[in-house]
Design an enzyme around this catalytic site. Structure first.
Site, PDB file in Angstrom:
ATOM      1  CG  ASP A 120     115.899  22.891 -45.504  1.00  0.00           C
ATOM      2  OD1 ASP A 120     116.938  23.476 -45.124  1.00  0.00           O
ATOM      3  OD2 ASP A 120     114.856  22.878 -44.831  1.00  0.00           O
ATOM      4  CD  GLU A 121     117.886  20.969 -41.740  1.00  0.00           C
ATOM      5  OE1 GLU A 121     119.114  20.996 -41.536  1.00  0.00           O
ATOM      6  OE2 GLU A 121     117.060  21.441 -40.953  1.00  0.00           O
TER       7      GLU A 121
ATOM      8  NE  ARG B 110     118.030  23.239 -31.995  1.00  0.00           N
ATOM      9  CZ  ARG B 110     118.054  23.805 -33.197  1.00  0.00           C
ATOM     10  NH1 ARG B 110     116.943  23.914 -33.897  1.00  0.00           N
ATOM     11  NH2 ARG B 110     119.168  24.268 -33.708  1.00  0.00           N
TER      12      ARG B 110
ATOM     13  CE  LYS C 142     117.302  24.779 -41.719  1.00  0.00           C
ATOM     14  NZ  LYS C 142     116.108  24.251 -42.391  1.00  0.00           N
ATOM     15  CB  THR C 143     112.410  27.806 -43.504  1.00  0.00           C
ATOM     16  OG1 THR C 143     112.969  26.694 -42.808  1.00  0.00           O
ATOM     17  CG2 THR C 143     111.149  27.355 -44.231  1.00  0.00           C
TER      18      THR C 143
ATOM     19  CD  GLN D 134     121.594  23.446 -36.759  1.00  0.00           C
ATOM     20  OE1 GLN D 134     120.566  22.983 -36.258  1.00  0.00           O
ATOM     21  NE2 GLN D 134     121.591  24.591 -37.428  1.00  0.00           N
TER      22      GLN D 134
END
Length: 739
Positions: free
Chosen positions: A225-226, A618, A37-38, A256
């Site tokens: 973002d997020e 993770r 995503k980044t 998330q």
């Protein structure tokens, strides 16, 4: 369409490219864990700049300072000389910049202080005493949380009080009284807390049309973002700023969303298309982080959530090692088992920094710390006492805050006797009483000490000296850098010399001096980052005021060094955004993870499941899931059932010869039948089970019960299957049928 030479769109997959090249208008990028995503955000920003959008008219907002810094770095790589001009901030940093720029409209000092959580707690304790709640300090954290959530929902003290009176609930009325008293003290100190930053930014955009129209027109593109972590105030800021151009791109993963306890609302991302019916939706599902077996386990868990956007992560990576699920007799043996596996990994050539241990609550770290110390393995705890929370650091920063904002009573009270000056509690109470009677702040009371009766000669002298030192520092630090200002503070207050005098007598004094040196170093590093290239803050971005703001917005993860050769210990909440080759997800027991499962609402259980999903995803290569069959809580030993999340993952493992415990298998959770479910009347939990009984499992075939424990819903059975595999089941969930 022309793009920057530095941008190679061939490095993007089709879905990523779709997000990057979206021409304009609302865009929702649903980015599963590890899907890049980044990369989409930074490439999209660079692409916009290549199309002629002025970089300073792009606002990119995220949730951690590290993420914002990484975003700026990547944009600069893709758009050299221009990327640094993009407004890339955390929500709170952006709000602080907005509020400081328009402080006069809000009737605030330009040098307002930002109170952190420990400052808030201290002020809440004072507010509780002001409303007659003496000796109830243990409740302070609860009231800090109540006030913070109210501000996230844009309820100021007066609005909250009105709601409380309407509700007629005594507990809410008490909270409202404390909130009002707290806010009065905060205002008197010329300070804002974290919630105020967002609330005041919303106030600016709501009440001042010129400010609102300026920023709505100025920011041509906004990227968040997020987005699943946004609270109501952040949601309002986003919608308001995007109202004019409607070039709003939000990126996030509803799977998330794990921060409802601090005000986040996952509905913001789930309902984005309701806010923007013409939104383009791009779903990123190709995972570049984990093996397929890890992704399969994560997918089986998260699919049990009902409030989610459908997505299925996949990868071109090999299947990788099986996920290991391990039962241990107790939390101490769980820790020993984890440390032994880490030692094995090190023996196989892995570095300690490649391993991380996650747990649901901070209290669980103790057993792992002890086991690691006994094994002689270095470790770091993310979320332990932060550098900026150490006493000597907070003392030095309190002086700096007082110099900029003399009304800051909390900072003044902190340094009154540091170094010792002979101003005792009785004398301080007289200063406080005088300030209250005269309607002035505490600093003004110190400057008017001659008017206060019953002060001793030595106290008056000490008060005069303190005023002289602070006033001289106010003059000497004008126009100097933050690092120079801090050096002057340590010298002129006598704080450095005071600590030097303790070296030898106090074994911690030398370490405190080193920490203060590091504080000056951190200010120097801040200046270097701010000066090259200079960010668009213009008015002295590297002065003491701006440095203190950056410190106030510092988070647990900002100090984390992932290159340090040590095992990482942290809660699962702090793990979001990180990744490791080997992950130990521990304490997966009903009541612990999911926490409080017995009395949890469906929404709370879904959030716990999202948290488990975060922990699983993770892991890059190896995932170990552990639980203890017994755990000591408040001195009492309790028996545990394995977490429903283990059951939902549908993992089956043979018993490990070297494990010292048993491995677990199961079916689906939440009491929902699998497609191959056995009728409730034929489940072993209904008809009972005995050692030697023949049973059948739809996937693993026939077998024989070799051990049982518990009764009814807690019945656990160990089965040896005919093909030689053995497994342990929670009969309530497993589709085991009596043959």
């Amino acid at each position: 369409m022309e793009t920057c030479p530095a941008i190679d769109l061939n490095t993007l997959n089709p879905q990523q490219k779709e997000g990057v090249l979206h021409p304009g208008g609302p865009l929702l990028v649903l980015a599963g864990a590890g899907t890049g995503k980044t990369r989409v955000i930074t490439y999209r920003i660079a692409h916009l700049i290549s199309r002629g959008v002025a970089p300073e008219r792009i606002l990119a907002v995220t949730f951690t300072n590290k993420a914002a810094e990484e975003m700026r770095r990547r944009i600069e790589e893709l758009a050299p000389g221009k990327g640094a001009l993009v407004w890339a901030h955390t929500f709170h940093a952006f709000a602080a910049r907005l509020v400081r720029r328009h402080h006069d409209l809000l009737k605030l000092s330009r040098h307002f202080t930002i109170y952190d959580q420990s400052d808030q707690k201290r002020l809440v304790v004072e507010a509780m005493k002001a409303v007659g709640l003496e000796d109830q300090d243990k409740k302070a954290s609860m009231y800090v949380s109540i006030i913070s959530r109210a501000k996230d929902d844009l309820l100021d003290a007066q609005s909250y009080s009105i709601h409380a009176m309407t509700a007629g609930e005594p507990a809410r009325k008490t909270a409202a009284e404390i909130y009002l008293a707290y806010q009065r003290k905060l205002d008197a100190a010329g300070a804002l807390d974290f919630g105020d930053l967002l609330l005041k930014a919303c106030e600016l955009l709501r009440d001042y049309e010129t400010v609102r129209s300026h920023y709505q027109n100025f920011f041509e593109h906004m990227l968040v973002d997020e987005y699943q972590d946004t609270n109501h105030a952040q949601y309002i800021i986003t919608k308001t700023l995007a109202a004019q151009h409607r070039n709003i791109c939000v990126v996030g993963d509803d799977d998330q969303g794990i921060y409802s306890w601090r005000g986040a609302n996952v509905r913001n991302i789930l309902e984005f298309e309701n806010d923007f019916p013409d939104a383009k939706v791009v779903t990123l599902e190709q995972n570049y982080r984990s093996t397929s077996r890890i992704l399969e386990a994560a997918g089986k868990v998260i699919q049990h959530n009902k409030s989610r956007k459908p997505k299925t992560l996949w990868t071109t990576k090999p299947a990788g090692d099986s996920v290991v699920v391990q039962e241990l007799p107790s939390e101490m043996e769980e820790a020993v088992w984890v440390v032994r596996r880490i030692q094995e990994l090190v023996g196989q050539g892995r570095s300690l920094r490649e391993t991380a241990v996650f747990y649901r609550t901070n209290a669980q770290s103790r057993s792992f710390e002890e086991a690691l110390r006994r094994a002689g393995l270095p470790y770091v705890i993310v979320g332990a006492m932060r550098f900026y929370e150490r006493k000597e650091i907070k003392d030095a920063l309190a002086y700096a805050r007082l110099i900029l904002n003399p009304a800051d009573a909390a900072s003044l009270q902190r340094i009154i006797n540091v170094p010792a000056r002979g101003i005792g509690k009785t004398s301080l109470d007289r200063f406080v009483s005088f300030a209250e009677a005269q309607g002035c702040n505490l600093w003004e009371a110190f400057t008017r000490q001659a008017q206060i009766p019953q002060l001793t000669v030595s106290c008056r002298r000490a008060a005069t000296d303190l005023v002289h030192v602070v006033e001289k520092l106010r003059a000497d630090t004008v126009g100097v850098t933050a690092s120079r200002a801090l050096a002057l503070i340590l010298e002129q207050t006598g704080y450095w010399a005071w600590l030097e005098g303790q070296v030898g007598a106090d074994p911690e004094a030398a370490g405190r001096l080193e920490n203060l040196q590091e504080l000056v170093n951190s200010a120097k590093e801040y200046e270097e980052k701010a000066a090259s290239p200079c960010p668009p803050t213009s008015d002295g971005a590297w002065d003491l005021s701006q440095y203190l703001e950056s410190v106030s917005l510092h988070t647990d993860l900002d100090s984390y060094d992932a290159t340090k050769p040590a095992v990482t210990l942290m809660t699962v909440h702090l793990a979001k955004g990180l990744e490791y080759p080997a992950v130990f997800l521990t304490g997966l027991e009903e009541g612990l993870f999911p926490i409080g499962s017995g009395g949890a609402s469906p929404e709370e259980l879904e959030e716990e499941r999202r948290l488990c999903y975060v922990g699983i995803t993770r892991a890059r290569e190896l995932l170990y899931i552990t639980y203890a069959s017994t755990r000591r809580i408040f001195g009492q030993v309790y028996a545990n059932l394995p977490s429903r999340f283990i059951v939902e993952a549908q993992l089956l493992f043979q018993q490990g010869a070297s494990s010292g415990g048993r491995r677990t298998a199961g079916a689906c959770g939440d009491g929902e039948p699998m497609p191959t479910a056995v009728p409730a009347s034929r489940r072993l939990s209904a008809c009972g089970a005995k050692v030697g009984m023949r049973v059948c499992h739809p996937d693993f075939g026939g077998g024989r019960v070799v051990d049982t424990a518990g009764l009814g819903d807690t019945l656990k059975v160990a089965v040896m299957f005919d093909d030689g595999r053995s497994a342990k089941f929670l009969a309530r969930y497993a589709p085991l049928e009596k043959e």
